[in-house]
Motif scaffolding. Structure first.
Motif, short mmCIF file in Angstrom:
data_model
loop_
_atom_site.label_atom_id
_atom_site.label_comp_id
_atom_site.label_asym_id
_atom_site.label_seq_id
_atom_site.Cartn_x
_atom_site.Cartn_y
_atom_site.Cartn_z
N PRO A 127 1.23 -1.58 -0.16
CA PRO A 127 0.10 0.28 -0.34
C PRO A 127 1.02 1.03 0.22
CG PRO A 127 0.26 -0.79 2.63
CD PRO A 127 1.05 -1.89 1.45
N ASN A 128 0.52 2.44 -0.60
CA ASN A 128 0.96 4.02 -0.08
C ASN A 128 0.65 3.97 0.69
OD1 ASN A 128 1.69 3.27 -3.49
ND2 ASN A 128 -0.44 4.20 -3.95
N LEU A 129 1.18 5.22 0.96
CA LEU A 129 1.21 6.57 2.20
C LEU A 129 0.88 7.90 1.53
CD1 LEU A 129 4.31 5.38 4.27
CD2 LEU A 129 1.87 4.19 4.56
N TRP A 130 -0.73 8.30 2.08
CA TRP A 130 -1.16 9.57 2.12
C TRP A 130 -1.30 9.98 2.77
CZ3 TRP A 130 -0.60 10.01 -3.26
CH2 TRP A 130 -0.80 9.11 -4.23
N PRO A 131 -1.72 11.14 2.77
CA PRO A 131 -2.02 12.42 3.71
C PRO A 131 -3.00 12.52 3.76
CG PRO A 131 -0.83 14.25 2.15
CD PRO A 131 -0.82 12.12 1.70
N ASP A 132 -3.86 11.56 4.01
CA ASP A 132 -5.18 11.62 3.50
C ASP A 132 -6.10 12.80 4.70
OD1 ASP A 132 -5.27 10.47 1.78
OD2 ASP A 132 -6.08 8.33 2.71
N LYS A 133 -5.27 12.67 5.77
CA LYS A 133 -6.01 13.70 6.96
C LYS A 133 -5.02 15.37 6.29
CE LYS A 133 -6.07 10.72 10.62
NZ LYS A 133 -6.07 10.26 12.22
N ALA A 134 -4.23 15.64 6.74
CA ALA A 134 -3.79 16.88 5.93
C ALA A 134 -4.26 17.19 4.64
CB ALA A 134 -2.69 16.86 6.50
N MET A 135 -4.49 16.70 3.58
CA MET A 135 -4.05 17.37 2.71
C MET A 135 -4.72 15.46 1.50
SD MET A 135 -1.57 18.16 -0.37
CE MET A 135 -1.77 18.49 -1.82
N PRO A 136 -6.54 15.85 1.73
CA PRO A 136 -6.87 15.09 0.95
C PRO A 136 -6.92 14.59 -0.16
CG PRO A 136 -8.47 16.49 1.82
CD PRO A 136 -7.38 16.52 2.62
N GLN A 137 -6.72 15.26 -1.42
CA GLN A 137 -7.32 15.68 -2.42
C GLN A 137 -5.74 15.06 -3.09
OE1 GLN A 137 -6.50 18.35 -0.46
NE2 GLN A 137 -5.64 20.31 -1.60
N LEU A 138 -4.53 14.55 -2.67
CA LEU A 138 -3.71 14.57 -2.94
C LEU A 138 -4.16 13.25 -3.53
CD1 LEU A 138 -0.91 15.19 -3.77
CD2 LEU A 138 0.54 14.12 -1.96
N ARG A 139 -4.22 12.41 -2.69
CA ARG A 139 -4.03 10.54 -3.64
C ARG A 139 -4.60 11.03 -4.69
NH1 ARG A 139 -5.71 5.53 -1.38
NH2 ARG A 139 -5.65 6.67 1.16
N GLY A 140 -6.21 11.31 -5.52
CA GLY A 140 -6.74 12.22 -6.51
C GLY A 140 -5.87 12.02 -7.28
N VAL A 141 -5.61 13.15 -7.04
CA VAL A 141 -5.05 14.08 -8.16
C VAL A 141 -3.80 13.13 -8.47
CG1 VAL A 141 -3.36 16.02 -9.03
CG2 VAL A 141 -5.49 16.17 -7.68
N ALA A 142 -2.76 12.60 -7.77
CA ALA A 142 -1.65 11.95 -8.42
C ALA A 142 -1.82 10.86 -8.33
CB ALA A 142 -0.47 12.10 -6.95
N MET A 143 -2.81 9.84 -8.43
CA MET A 143 -3.35 8.81 -8.48
C MET A 143 -3.89 8.94 -10.51
SD MET A 143 -2.02 6.09 -6.78
CE MET A 143 -3.07 4.88 -7.52
N ALA A 144 -4.70 10.06 -11.03
CA ALA A 144 -4.88 10.29 -12.32
C ALA A 144 -4.23 10.61 -13.01
CB ALA A 144 -6.10 12.34 -11.78
N TRP A 145 -2.79 11.46 -11.71
CA TRP A 145 -1.88 11.52 -13.58
C TRP A 145 -1.04 10.91 -13.69
CZ3 TRP A 145 -0.50 15.61 -16.61
CH2 TRP A 145 1.28 15.21 -16.77
N ALA A 146 -0.86 9.47 -12.76
CA ALA A 146 -0.57 7.79 -13.07
C ALA A 146 -1.08 7.62 -14.32
CB ALA A 146 -0.69 7.56 -11.62
N GLU A 147 -2.84 7.46 -14.04
CA GLU A 147 -3.37 6.51 -15.01
C GLU A 147 -3.55 7.81 -16.37
OE1 GLU A 147 -8.66 6.28 -15.66
OE2 GLU A 147 -7.77 6.64 -13.97
#
Length: 346
Positions: A127-147
């Motif tokens: 699994p990845n480690l994401w700052p879901d509490k401090a910055m919840p939007q990062l996961r979606g933005v980064a994974m969309a770019w990866a796609e």
């Protein structure tokens, strides 16, 4: 070396295919030349928008602006899979610390509890480690770019196969199922890591097939093409991707395609540099067999780069694990001491 090799070629992916859906001979010719002669090129027309690029850079800057304690909640020393946040000066290249901090991520998959002892590379899945509490939007933005980058990488790999006079899908099997791509958000900081000196990242080649790098306007990336007498800067072009080939393609083509050595010079003190590299890579268990090149190309092979301290391996998993263990010795010692060579004292 001719004058053409003193600059980085430009390609436009929107011109890659003709109206009939086949690759354009003109594009294939340019790609073959860039991949063989330099191993690097810049790519436009790959389908991203200015807004998407801006959003990704904004998110990257926001992450590195978070308080250090928030970033350290993602400390990669907590991850046996080499995921998460690496502090300034804690990634090693050529035995020296790099003047950068970064967030490593990959496909969202569970860790494997059991795998053959002779296949330790499966430990990099997890699994990845994401700052879901401090910055919840990062996961979606980064994974969309990866796609998006996965689509671009697949199209370029098909074009590379055609440039070698192979079927478009020649390399597809290695990516079927669970491709083990990797990506990073990177922040370069000059003048802070004393041991790094001017080294943003030391000279190296990449592990996989194709690297797609989005860089800001600060600059610092330099490449050393085969046969070049000196380093060539890769000048920033807004929104363009810097593309380079990895060791898997050099191994597969016996050096006709170049996994070109490159490095990054740290920015001046007080200047921040941000990049987002994406490493388009196959399954961890993929083994890349040599391809049969047509005679005209086979005559131009250079052989595989001979570095006894860092040999290129045909097994992608073995190649990438070797790289992770060297680059992140703290993670290796904490989680995988059985894989770390202890220097002899006798």
């Amino acid at each position: 070396m001719d004058a053409r090799s003193q600059s980085i070629p430009m390609l436009d992916l929107s011109t890659a295919r003709s109206e009939d859906g086949h690759f354009s001979p003109a594009f294939i010719s340019k790609l073959r030349d860039a991949a063989h002669r330099v191993g690097f090129f810049q790519l436009t027309g790959y389908g991203s928008t200015t807004e998407e690029v801006s959003e990704l850079f904004d998110a990257t800057r926001h992450f590195f602006d978070l308080p250090l304690e928030d970033r350290l909640e993602l400390d990669n020393r907590r991850s046996p899979h080499f995921r998460g946040y690496t502090r300034l000066g804690h990634e090693i290249t050529q035995g020296r610390p790099d003047a950068r901090e970064q967030l490593d991520f990959g496909p969202e998959r569970p860790a494997l509890e059991n795998y053959p002892a002779n296949q330790p590379y499966w430990l990099v899945q997890g699994p990845n480690l994401w700052p879901d509490k401090a910055m919840p939007q990062l996961r979606g933005v980064a994974m969309a770019w990866a796609e998006r980058m996965s689509v671009v990488g697949a199209e370029l790999l098909s074009a590379i196969a055609v440039s070698l006079e192979l079927p478009e899908g020649h390399f597809t099997d290695a990516f079927t199922g669970t491709p083990a791509w990797m990506a990073k958000l990177v922040h370069y900081v000059g003048g802070v890591v004393k041991e790094a000196g001017s080294q943003g990242v030391g000279a190296h080649a990449d592990y996989g097939f194709i690297t797609l790098l989005l860089q800001d306007q600060i600059g610092g990336l330099q490449v050393l093409p085969p046969g070049s007498a000196g380093w060539i800067p890769v000048e920033p072009i807004p929104g363009a991707l810097v593309v380079n080939l990895g060791e898997m393609l050099e191994v597969a083509t016996q050096g006709y395609l170049a996994a070109t050595i490159h490095r990054v010079q740290a920015p001046p003190p007080g200047i921040d540099r941000y990049t987002i590299p994406f490493f388009f890579s196959p399954r961890l268990d993929a083994v890349i067999d040599p391809v049969k090149l047509p005679p005209a190309l086979a005559e131009q092979t250079r052989g595989i780069t001979d570095d006894p301290e860092n040999p290129m391996l045909a097994s992608y998993g073995a190649n990438v694990l070797k790289g992770w263990l060297r680059a992140h010795p703290e993670v290796a010692r904490i989680h995988h001491p059985q894989l770390v060579q202890t220097p002899r004292t006798d």
